[in-house]
Design a protein around this motif. Sequence first.
Motif, PDB file in Angstrom:
ATOM      1  N   ARG B  31      49.960  46.555  49.675  1.00  0.00           N
ATOM      2  CA  ARG B  31      49.097  45.831  50.723  1.00  0.00           C
ATOM      3  C   ARG B  31      48.045  45.178  50.151  1.00  0.00           C
ATOM      4  N   SER B  32      47.293  45.575  49.318  1.00  0.00           N
ATOM      5  CA  SER B  32      45.795  45.070  48.524  1.00  0.00           C
ATOM      6  C   SER B  32      45.520  45.200  47.282  1.00  0.00           C
ATOM      7  N   THR B  50      45.843  40.288  47.969  1.00  0.00           N
ATOM      8  CA  THR B  50      47.085  40.504  48.393  1.00  0.00           C
ATOM      9  C   THR B  50      47.696  38.846  48.492  1.00  0.00           C
ATOM     10  N   SER B  51      49.245  39.180  49.211  1.00  0.00           N
ATOM     11  CA  SER B  51      50.272  38.980  48.670  1.00  0.00           C
ATOM     12  C   SER B  51      49.676  36.914  49.079  1.00  0.00           C
ATOM     13  N   SER B  52      48.385  37.136  49.956  1.00  0.00           N
ATOM     14  CA  SER B  52      48.827  35.624  50.984  1.00  0.00           C
ATOM     15  C   SER B  52      47.469  35.152  49.941  1.00  0.00           C
ATOM     16  N   ILE B  54      46.067  35.628  46.374  1.00  0.00           N
ATOM     17  CA  ILE B  54      46.626  35.814  44.914  1.00  0.00           C
ATOM     18  C   ILE B  54      45.541  35.684  43.838  1.00  0.00           C
ATOM     19  N   LYS B  67      52.014  39.647  41.450  1.00  0.00           N
ATOM     20  CA  LYS B  67      53.020  40.697  42.357  1.00  0.00           C
ATOM     21  C   LYS B  67      54.051  41.144  41.663  1.00  0.00           C
ATOM     22  N   LYS B  68      55.052  39.995  40.328  1.00  0.00           N
ATOM     23  CA  LYS B  68      56.132  40.196  40.208  1.00  0.00           C
ATOM     24  C   LYS B  68      55.237  40.821  38.751  1.00  0.00           C
ATOM     25  N   SER B  72      46.373  42.932  37.616  1.00  0.00           N
ATOM     26  CA  SER B  72      45.579  41.704  37.976  1.00  0.00           C
ATOM     27  C   SER B  72      44.727  42.049  36.729  1.00  0.00           C
TER      28      SER B  72
END
Lengths: 113, 110
Positions: B31-32, B50-52, B54, B67-68, B72
């Motif tokens: 999630r984060s 998060t996904s929203s 980045i 995310k791929k 980070s």
Amino acid sequence: DAGITQSPRYKITETGRQVTLMCHQTWSHSYMFWYRQDLGHGLRLIYYSAAADITDKGEVPDGYVVSRSKTENFPLTLESATRSQTSVYFCASRLAGLQETQYFGPGTRLLVL
Amino acid sequence: EDKVVQSPLSLVVHEGDTVTLNCSYEVTNFRSLLWYKQEKKAPTFLFMLTSSGIEKKSGRLSSILDKKELSSILNITATQTGDSAIYLCASGGGADGLTFGKGTHLIIQP
């Protein structure tokens, strides 16, 4: 605004004794957590609580007991302290929901002789 | 089992340098991704990705989530001696606690 506090800040005890570490937060956060931090291991989760009277084990729960009768308090008890429980203990809390940011207390440094 | 790996474990640079700290994660139900700074006390929150969200920036610090690659980075530009600390990366996958990496011990030399 006190935030999240821990007591005692420093504690020396002997093997076999019972020790309770206190954690108190004033934010009314639903979730509370106990971590221990050791060299070479980083922060590891001991127990967490999603709400009053709801607790669950983390990664390293053995030898520890928690309770949460009130939302603001989350004490951690070492029932019979061992030398391997010498560590720095951090309490943390966060809001319910998708916001996962946790806020940490100042820590308790515990030495078990 | 959830896993977070940080690199390097320690880093020494000179004041004014730019540093990049790395974090990779394997977390069920990701999630984060969070970054914390720890001086000789409790960890203090820096960023949550998060996904929203980045990419985050605050002053000389910035962070990006890939995310791929399940990773980070935390960048610090124009470093100062006050940036010396342990930087912790953590990942959250749900209601239980965060999984932390072992941290990067950053030392900024004057």
